[in-house]
Design a protein around this motif. Structure first.
Motif, PDB file in Angstrom:
ATOM      1  N   SER A   1       0.825  -1.215   0.000  1.00 47.97           N
ATOM      2  CA  SER A   1       0.000   0.000   0.000  1.00 47.97           C
ATOM      3  C   SER A   1       0.856   1.260   0.000  1.00 47.97           C
ATOM      4  CB  SER A   1      -0.925  -0.008   1.217  1.00 47.97           C
ATOM      5  OG  SER A   1      -1.646   1.187   1.283  1.00 47.97           O
ATOM      6  N   GLY A   2       1.959   1.248   0.780  1.00 47.53           N
ATOM      7  CA  GLY A   2       2.825   2.425   0.834  1.00 47.53           C
ATOM      8  C   GLY A   2       3.660   2.588  -0.414  1.00 47.53           C
ATOM      9  N   ALA A   3       4.269   1.492  -0.833  1.00 49.85           N
ATOM     10  CA  ALA A   3       5.244   1.579  -1.923  1.00 49.85           C
ATOM     11  C   ALA A   3       4.612   1.798  -3.293  1.00 49.85           C
ATOM     12  CB  ALA A   3       6.125   0.330  -1.935  1.00 49.85           C
ATOM     13  N   THR A   4       3.312   1.496  -3.446  1.00 50.96           N
ATOM     14  CA  THR A   4       2.682   1.763  -4.749  1.00 50.96           C
ATOM     15  C   THR A   4       2.655   3.256  -5.060  1.00 50.96           C
ATOM     16  OG1 THR A   4       0.525   1.675  -3.670  1.00 50.96           O
ATOM     17  CG2 THR A   4       1.150  -0.246  -4.941  1.00 50.96           C
ATOM     18  N   GLN A   5       2.841   4.100  -4.036  1.00 50.10           N
ATOM     19  CA  GLN A   5       2.812   5.554  -4.261  1.00 50.10           C
ATOM     20  C   GLN A   5       4.184   6.114  -4.636  1.00 50.10           C
ATOM     21  OE1 GLN A   5       0.494   7.563  -0.936  1.00 50.10           O
ATOM     22  NE2 GLN A   5       0.666   5.489  -0.152  1.00 50.10           N
TER      23      GLN A   5
ATOM     24  N   SER B   1      19.957  13.437  -6.247  1.00 48.73           N
ATOM     25  CA  SER B   1      20.386  13.055  -7.603  1.00 48.73           C
ATOM     26  C   SER B   1      19.277  12.311  -8.372  1.00 48.73           C
ATOM     27  CB  SER B   1      21.631  12.171  -7.538  1.00 48.73           C
ATOM     28  OG  SER B   1      21.290  10.868  -7.079  1.00 48.73           O
ATOM     29  N   LEU B   2      18.173  11.980  -7.678  1.00 43.22           N
ATOM     30  CA  LEU B   2      17.058  11.285  -8.348  1.00 43.22           C
ATOM     31  C   LEU B   2      16.367  12.235  -9.319  1.00 43.22           C
ATOM     32  CD1 LEU B   2      15.611   9.581  -5.140  1.00 43.22           C
ATOM     33  CD2 LEU B   2      16.801   8.404  -6.992  1.00 43.22           C
ATOM     34  N   LYS B   3      15.807  11.660 -10.384  1.00 48.92           N
ATOM     35  CA  LYS B   3      15.116  12.487 -11.389  1.00 48.92           C
ATOM     36  C   LYS B   3      13.608  12.434 -11.144  1.00 48.92           C
ATOM     37  CE  LYS B   3      18.617  11.753 -14.961  1.00 48.92           C
ATOM     38  NZ  LYS B   3      19.549  11.012 -14.094  1.00 48.92           N
ATOM     39  N   LEU B   4      12.958  13.571 -11.351  1.00 51.54           N
ATOM     40  CA  LEU B   4      11.499  13.615 -11.168  1.00 51.54           C
ATOM     41  C   LEU B   4      10.798  12.882 -12.308  1.00 51.54           C
ATOM     42  CD1 LEU B   4      10.350  17.172 -10.072  1.00 51.54           C
ATOM     43  CD2 LEU B   4      10.119  15.058  -8.812  1.00 51.54           C
ATOM     44  N   PRO B   5       9.834  12.012 -12.002  1.00 52.62           N
ATOM     45  CA  PRO B   5       9.066  11.381 -13.086  1.00 52.62           C
ATOM     46  C   PRO B   5       8.083  12.381 -13.694  1.00 52.62           C
ATOM     47  CG  PRO B   5       8.210  10.692 -10.966  1.00 52.62           C
ATOM     48  CD  PRO B   5       9.379  11.583 -10.683  1.00 52.62           C
ATOM     49  N   SER B   6       7.577  12.078 -14.875  1.00 51.31           N
ATOM     50  CA  SER B   6       6.597  12.988 -15.487  1.00 51.31           C
ATOM     51  C   SER B   6       5.261  12.839 -14.766  1.00 51.31           C
ATOM     52  CB  SER B   6       6.432  12.672 -16.971  1.00 51.31           C
ATOM     53  OG  SER B   6       5.995  11.334 -17.111  1.00 51.31           O
TER      54      SER B   6
ATOM     55  N   VAL C   1      -0.340  -6.891 -14.442  1.00 47.97           N
ATOM     56  CA  VAL C   1      -1.117  -5.705 -14.811  1.00 47.97           C
ATOM     57  C   VAL C   1      -2.500  -6.131 -15.299  1.00 47.97           C
ATOM     58  CG1 VAL C   1       0.912  -4.324 -15.417  1.00 47.97           C
ATOM     59  CG2 VAL C   1      -0.214  -5.662 -17.200  1.00 47.97           C
ATOM     60  N   VAL C   2      -3.454  -5.210 -15.156  1.00 47.62           N
ATOM     61  CA  VAL C   2      -4.817  -5.481 -15.610  1.00 47.62           C
ATOM     62  C   VAL C   2      -4.884  -5.255 -17.115  1.00 47.62           C
ATOM     63  CG1 VAL C   2      -7.243  -4.830 -15.365  1.00 47.62           C
ATOM     64  CG2 VAL C   2      -5.744  -4.800 -13.355  1.00 47.62           C
ATOM     65  N   ASN C   3      -5.153  -6.331 -17.828  1.00 50.22           N
ATOM     66  CA  ASN C   3      -5.219  -6.315 -19.281  1.00 50.22           C
ATOM     67  C   ASN C   3      -6.584  -5.844 -19.771  1.00 50.22           C
ATOM     68  OD1 ASN C   3      -3.378  -6.892 -21.223  1.00 50.22           O
ATOM     69  ND2 ASN C   3      -3.937  -9.044 -21.468  1.00 50.22           N
ATOM     70  N   ARG C   4      -7.619  -6.372 -19.084  1.00 48.44           N
ATOM     71  CA  ARG C   4      -8.986  -6.150 -19.546  1.00 48.44           C
ATOM     72  C   ARG C   4      -9.919  -6.315 -18.350  1.00 48.44           C
ATOM     73  NH1 ARG C   4     -12.972  -9.531 -22.192  1.00 48.44           N
ATOM     74  NH2 ARG C   4     -11.697 -11.380 -21.810  1.00 48.44           N
ATOM     75  N   ILE C   5     -10.914  -5.425 -18.261  1.00 49.12           N
ATOM     76  CA  ILE C   5     -11.908  -5.556 -17.192  1.00 49.12           C
ATOM     77  C   ILE C   5     -13.124  -6.267 -17.779  1.00 49.12           C
ATOM     78  CG2 ILE C   5     -13.404  -4.286 -15.609  1.00 49.12           C
ATOM     79  CD1 ILE C   5     -11.170  -2.059 -15.693  1.00 49.12           C
ATOM     80  N   ILE C   6     -13.490  -7.370 -17.141  1.00 51.04           N
ATOM     81  CA  ILE C   6     -14.623  -8.153 -17.673  1.00 51.04           C
ATOM     82  C   ILE C   6     -15.924  -7.645 -17.071  1.00 51.04           C
ATOM     83  CG2 ILE C   6     -15.589 -10.491 -17.804  1.00 51.04           C
ATOM     84  CD1 ILE C   6     -12.524 -11.385 -17.653  1.00 51.04           C
TER      85      ILE C   6
ATOM     86  N   SER D   1       7.996  -3.987  -9.760  1.00 47.29           N
ATOM     87  CA  SER D   1       6.706  -4.238 -10.422  1.00 47.29           C
ATOM     88  C   SER D   1       5.732  -3.075 -10.213  1.00 47.29           C
ATOM     89  CB  SER D   1       6.091  -5.553  -9.923  1.00 47.29           C
ATOM     90  OG  SER D   1       5.710  -5.438  -8.579  1.00 47.29           O
ATOM     91  N   PHE D   2       5.986  -2.203  -9.208  1.00 46.31           N
ATOM     92  CA  PHE D   2       5.155  -0.996  -9.048  1.00 46.31           C
ATOM     93  C   PHE D   2       5.527   0.064 -10.073  1.00 46.31           C
ATOM     94  CE2 PHE D   2       5.491  -1.846  -4.181  1.00 46.31           C
ATOM     95  CZ  PHE D   2       4.521  -2.815  -4.258  1.00 46.31           C
ATOM     96  N   GLY D   3       6.565  -0.206 -10.865  1.00 45.68           N
ATOM     97  CA  GLY D   3       6.985   0.776 -11.858  1.00 45.68           C
ATOM     98  C   GLY D   3       8.105   1.678 -11.369  1.00 45.68           C
TER      99      GLY D   3
END
Length: 402
Positions: free
Chosen positions: A66-70, A190-195, A392-397, A109-111
């Motif tokens: 929950s924390g690290a997904t942010q 030294s980290l770069k900001l994501p878009s 990852v979610v490919n398709r919502i049924i 895997s959180f990107g």
């Protein structure tokens, strides 16, 4: 800090004084482990940093998710002392994947692409260059296998307890004789900001529901994943489907009138019962509602597992800040290295396979296809206290009435 030092000494846990800066609950202090995600703010020369201190203990991996997904970037803290690093890699007695490995797999895997590896407790190994190089070699090989690029990893040897290489360059000759790199604080700069997706519609996954410090009312707390939010604007609260008005916004514990993608905020709402605000819910734009569903198709990577995944397997399904019981309803195909699906559906899945599956959840969750929203489109499957697949979610049924 003086209060923490005094109280931790009284409990016979003098070295925990620093940990208590973030571990504030009685239970965390009694057990000596971080259990929930603690949030702190700090200003560096370059950034305003939101620090999410996630638990490392295997019992609290759901909270860590929950924390690290942010996170935009991660600091992976490794214990350099003899035996401890090895336990983090191989688990207790070498039977399982250790927590260092599981956390590295999850954050990738959180990107999260940017990683600072803080090799702590170097004082316990006499600031040995050989020990640091050994850790860098072992863990570096594993991080590469998780698809971290060498150029995006910064390795920092340090000792928190002796204040070596944290906010300024080290003074201990045993470290300065062989290390001339950055200190931890400079590595953060030294980290770069994501878009940021400011122009897309509002999506704010609710991480927690907290009592606002200024108003005393319940507020939805989380990171704005896309869009912007301002005082007086209307938002749709899901999964309950009610509209509400933004009464006030707090960012880093300070009031503000507008917040944008990338900000961590607490949002006070008018026109909605507090019971309708739940962690795992989402605030979104009324004209662009997020999907609420309990049946979806996932593209997954199976991790190191001992028991194969079968049709009908019961799993814990994690997505952003929500956990739901689920079962694998269908294994559609195994994917080869090029991503091409197998002609026939396999009977089961084993370690390291890429596959497309269908899952049915016991309850509905806020979800989007990964192509539309990365934050609401990453899913994790866990079983018996271990993460067994990421995807990852490919398709919502849609909604399944079973």
């Amino acid at each position: 800090m003086h209060k923490n030092e005094k109280e931790s000494k009284e409990k016979g846990k003098g070295s925990f004084a620093f940990a208590w800066a973030m571990d504030e609950s009685t239970e965390e202090r009694e057990r000596g482990v971080t259990m929930t995600v603690a949030v702190a703010y700090l200003e560096t020369n370059k950034y305003r940093v939101v620090l999410l201190d996630s638990p490392g203990h295997k019992d609290f991996v759901p909270n860590m998710i929950s924390g690290a997904t942010q996170a935009d970037a991660a600091i992976l803290v490794v214990d350099a002392s003899t035996g401890s690093f090895e336990a983090g890699m191989d688990g207790e007695g070498g039977k399982n994947v250790g927590q260092t490995k599981e956390h590295a797999q999850l954050i990738r895997s959180f990107g999260v692409e940017q990683l600072v590896v803080a090799v702590n407790k170097m004082d316990a190994v006499g600031y040995s260059k050989e020990r640091f190089d050994f850790i860098k070699l072992q863990l570096g090989n594993f991080l590469r296998s998780c698809n971290f690029k060498d150029s995006a990893i910064t390795w920092i040897p340090l000792s928190a307890v002796e204040n070596q290489n944290l906010i300024k360059l080290p003074s201990d000759a045993r470290l300065t004789s062989w290390y001339q790199g950055l200190c931890l604080l400079d590595a953060v700069d030294s980290l770069k900001l994501p878009s940021r997706d400011v122009s897309k519609p509002l999506i704010l996954p609710i991480c927690d529901v907290i009592k606002s410090q200024s108003t005393g009312q319940l507020a939805a707390f989380g990171k704005l994943e896309s869009g912007a939010i301002r005082n007086g604007s209307k938002v749709l609260v899901l999964p309950c489907g009610q509209e509400a008005t933004v009464k006030s916004i707090e960012r880093d514990s300070n009031s503000c009138s507008i917040a944008r993608a990338g900000d961590n905020v607490a949002v006070n709402l008018q026109g909605i019962e507090g019971s309708q605000l739940i962690p795992g819910g989402v605030l979104c734009h009324p004209d662009f509602p997020v999907t609420v569903a309990n049946q979806m198709e996932l593209k997954i990577l199976v991790l190191d597992i001992t028991i194969p995944i079968l049709v009908g397997s019961q799993v814990e399904f994690h997505i952003h800040h929500v956990k739901e019981a689920a079962r694998i309803s269908k294994i559609i195909a195994v994917l080869d290295r090029t991503g091409k699906p197998s002609k026939s559906a396999p009977r089961f899945l084993k370690s390291k396979q890429n596959a497309v599956i269908q899952v049915v959840l016991d309850g509905e969750v806020c979800v989007q296809e990964f192509s539309k929203s990365r934050a609401l489109g990453r899913a994790y499957l866990r079983s018996s206290g271990r993460t067994i697949a990421v995807g990852v979610v490919n398709r919502i049924i849609g909604q399944d009435q079973n």
